[in-house]
Design a protein around this motif. Structure first.
Motif, PDB file in Angstrom:
ATOM      1  N   ASP A 219       0.809  -1.222   0.000  1.00 12.89           N
ATOM      2  CA  ASP A 219       0.000   0.000   0.000  1.00 12.89           C
ATOM      3  C   ASP A 219       0.842   1.272   0.000  1.00 12.89           C
ATOM      4  O   ASP A 219       0.304   2.382   0.048  1.00 12.89           O
ATOM      5  CB  ASP A 219      -1.023   0.014   1.136  1.00 12.89           C
ATOM      6  N   PRO A 256      -5.053  -1.521  -3.900  1.00 12.73           N
ATOM      7  CA  PRO A 256      -5.980  -0.395  -4.039  1.00 12.73           C
ATOM      8  C   PRO A 256      -5.600   0.727  -3.064  1.00 12.73           C
ATOM      9  O   PRO A 256      -5.207   0.464  -1.929  1.00 12.73           O
ATOM     10  CB  PRO A 256      -7.335  -1.010  -3.688  1.00 12.73           C
ATOM     11  N   LYS A 257      -5.652   1.946  -3.531  1.00  7.36           N
ATOM     12  CA  LYS A 257      -5.307   3.134  -2.744  1.00  7.36           C
ATOM     13  C   LYS A 257      -3.842   3.154  -2.323  1.00  7.36           C
ATOM     14  O   LYS A 257      -3.483   3.765  -1.312  1.00  7.36           O
ATOM     15  CB  LYS A 257      -6.222   3.265  -1.521  1.00  7.36           C
ATOM     16  N   CYS A 258      -3.013   2.522  -3.116  1.00 10.55           N
ATOM     17  CA  CYS A 258      -1.572   2.551  -2.864  1.00 10.55           C
ATOM     18  C   CYS A 258      -1.026   3.960  -3.111  1.00 10.55           C
ATOM     19  O   CYS A 258      -1.470   4.672  -4.018  1.00 10.55           O
ATOM     20  CB  CYS A 258      -0.872   1.549  -3.777  1.00 10.55           C
ATOM     21  N   SER A 259      -0.054   4.347  -2.313  1.00  6.21           N
ATOM     22  CA  SER A 259       0.658   5.617  -2.498  1.00  6.21           C
ATOM     23  C   SER A 259       2.034   5.308  -3.064  1.00  6.21           C
ATOM     24  O   SER A 259       2.799   4.546  -2.468  1.00  6.21           O
ATOM     25  CB  SER A 259       0.798   6.362  -1.168  1.00  6.21           C
ATOM     26  N   ALA A 289      -5.750   7.922 -10.362  1.00  3.42           N
ATOM     27  CA  ALA A 289      -4.903   8.423  -9.285  1.00  3.42           C
ATOM     28  C   ALA A 289      -5.008   9.934  -9.172  1.00  3.42           C
ATOM     29  O   ALA A 289      -5.381  10.629 -10.130  1.00  3.42           O
ATOM     30  CB  ALA A 289      -3.447   8.022  -9.533  1.00  3.42           C
ATOM     31  N   MET A 312      -1.167   8.955  -5.929  1.00  2.00           N
ATOM     32  CA  MET A 312      -2.067   8.405  -4.929  1.00  2.00           C
ATOM     33  C   MET A 312      -3.212   7.666  -5.639  1.00  2.00           C
ATOM     34  O   MET A 312      -4.148   8.290  -6.152  1.00  2.00           O
ATOM     35  CB  MET A 312      -2.631   9.521  -4.036  1.00  2.00           C
ATOM     36  N   ARG A 314      -6.492   5.640  -6.484  1.00  2.00           N
ATOM     37  CA  ARG A 314      -7.838   5.670  -5.900  1.00  2.00           C
ATOM     38  C   ARG A 314      -8.410   4.260  -5.817  1.00  2.00           C
ATOM     39  O   ARG A 314      -8.060   3.394  -6.576  1.00  2.00           O
ATOM     40  CB  ARG A 314      -8.778   6.527  -6.759  1.00  2.00           C
TER      41      ARG A 314
END
Length: 314
Positions: A219, A256-259, A289, A312, A314
């Motif tokens: 993540d 999912p929602k990885c930065s 993103a 970022m 989504r």
């Protein structure tokens, strides 16, 4: 740049931090930062020591004179001052040379950033071990409090350290076992139990393929590749040519929602170019993103430091 800060007047082509600005940085628990920057080099304070990195002798002399003036105003004197010549080719770099101070002191030292401890090797020819321009990005990663972090091209694992202190499990990968060993020492300096952390000496592209095949997901991912290198098999790496390949491989292991931190010293890839390429990769992978530009710390004037961008998902 933080609007509450104003650069000190330039001494010739150099921009110096004011003593008051430095006191604010130190009050935040940081003892490693830039004192001055210019086209011919820069001056870094590393705890009790100073390194003057220069491209020409005239720039070295200008920075040395500026340092003497700055120290007189600040009421502070470094224990040691080193001079480091910066040739055009990284392969031609040599270790810093002691200009003043006690030659019997060890060339290793410990500095802090936001209270976190990092070991430095002042005698190293390429870098002492902590890229100071990444301070805001390390703080950002810590604030995200990720659960699982992949730190590629990890070097001495500073991003892994801040992630681990925020509670994350980390995987650090770098071709250099020596660099990873220094990363382990940074973990020990901060009393981090290594049981949830991996240090893998491998080619990043090969490791990403292996991680994807195993269904691994992260993540938060740090992508800070060198501008140029060769893999252990001799394969050539050029960041402007292979950046999309790297990001595509990273997206395959991005939860999912990885930065994802995108960072490079390549002058051909500024933050706008990074975002353009990142959007292309995201579209190809059918990911969406948001993009966040943090810029560089106050001690890095415009035009200095890495180009960085947070992707970022989504």
């Amino acid at each position: 740049m933080n609007p509450s800060f104003r650069p000190a007047p330039a001494i010739s082509s150099l921009i110096w931090m004011t003593p008051a600005q430095c006191q604010v940085i130190e009050a935040a628990g940081t003892t490693a930062y830039r004192l001055a920057s210019g086209p011919g080099g820069w001056v870094e304070r590393l705890g009790d020591d100073v390194i003057i990195s220069y491209k020409q002798d005239t720039a070295r002399d200008e920075m040395a004179a500026g340092l003497a003036s700055w120290c007189a105003k600040a009421g502070w004197q470094p224990v040691r001052v080193f001079h480091r010549h910066m040739p055009i080719k990284n392969a031609d770099r040599i270790s810093p040379v002691l200009h003043s101070g006690d030659a019997t002191l060890p060339l290793t030292t410990v500095v802090t950033e936001a209270g976190i401890r990092y070991g430095l090797d002042i005698g190293a020819s390429y870098s002492h071990g902590l890229f100071l321009d990444q301070r805001l990005n390390r703080a950002k990663l810590h604030s995200l409090k990720p659960k699982r972090v992949l730190n590629t091209f990890a070097y001495t694992c500073s991003f892994s350290v801040v992630a681990a202190l925020a509670g994350a499990e980390t995987v650090s990968v770098d071709l250099s076992r020596k660099s990873l060993d220094r990363g382990r020492e940074n973990f020990k300096l901060n009393r981090i139990d290594e049981s949830r952390h991996s240090f893998i000496a491998d080619d990043t592209m090969e490791l990403l393929a292996q991680q994807a095949a195993r269904g691994e997901r992260f993540d938060a991912i740090v992508l800070d590749p060198p501008t140029f290198s060769r893999s252990k098999t001799g394969r050539r790496w050029q960041v402007e040519d292979h950046f999309e390949d790297l990001l595509d491989a990273a997206l395959a292991v991005a939860a999912p929602k990885c930065s994802i931190l995108l960072s490079t010293n390549c002058t051909k890839l500024d933050p706008t170019a990074l975002e353009r390429r990142a959007r292309w990769c995201a579209k190809g992978k059918r990911r969406s993103a948001d993009y966040v530009k943090l810029g560089t710390p106050v001690d890095f004037p415009p035009g200095h430091g890495s180009s960085t961008l947070w992707m970022m998902l989504r």
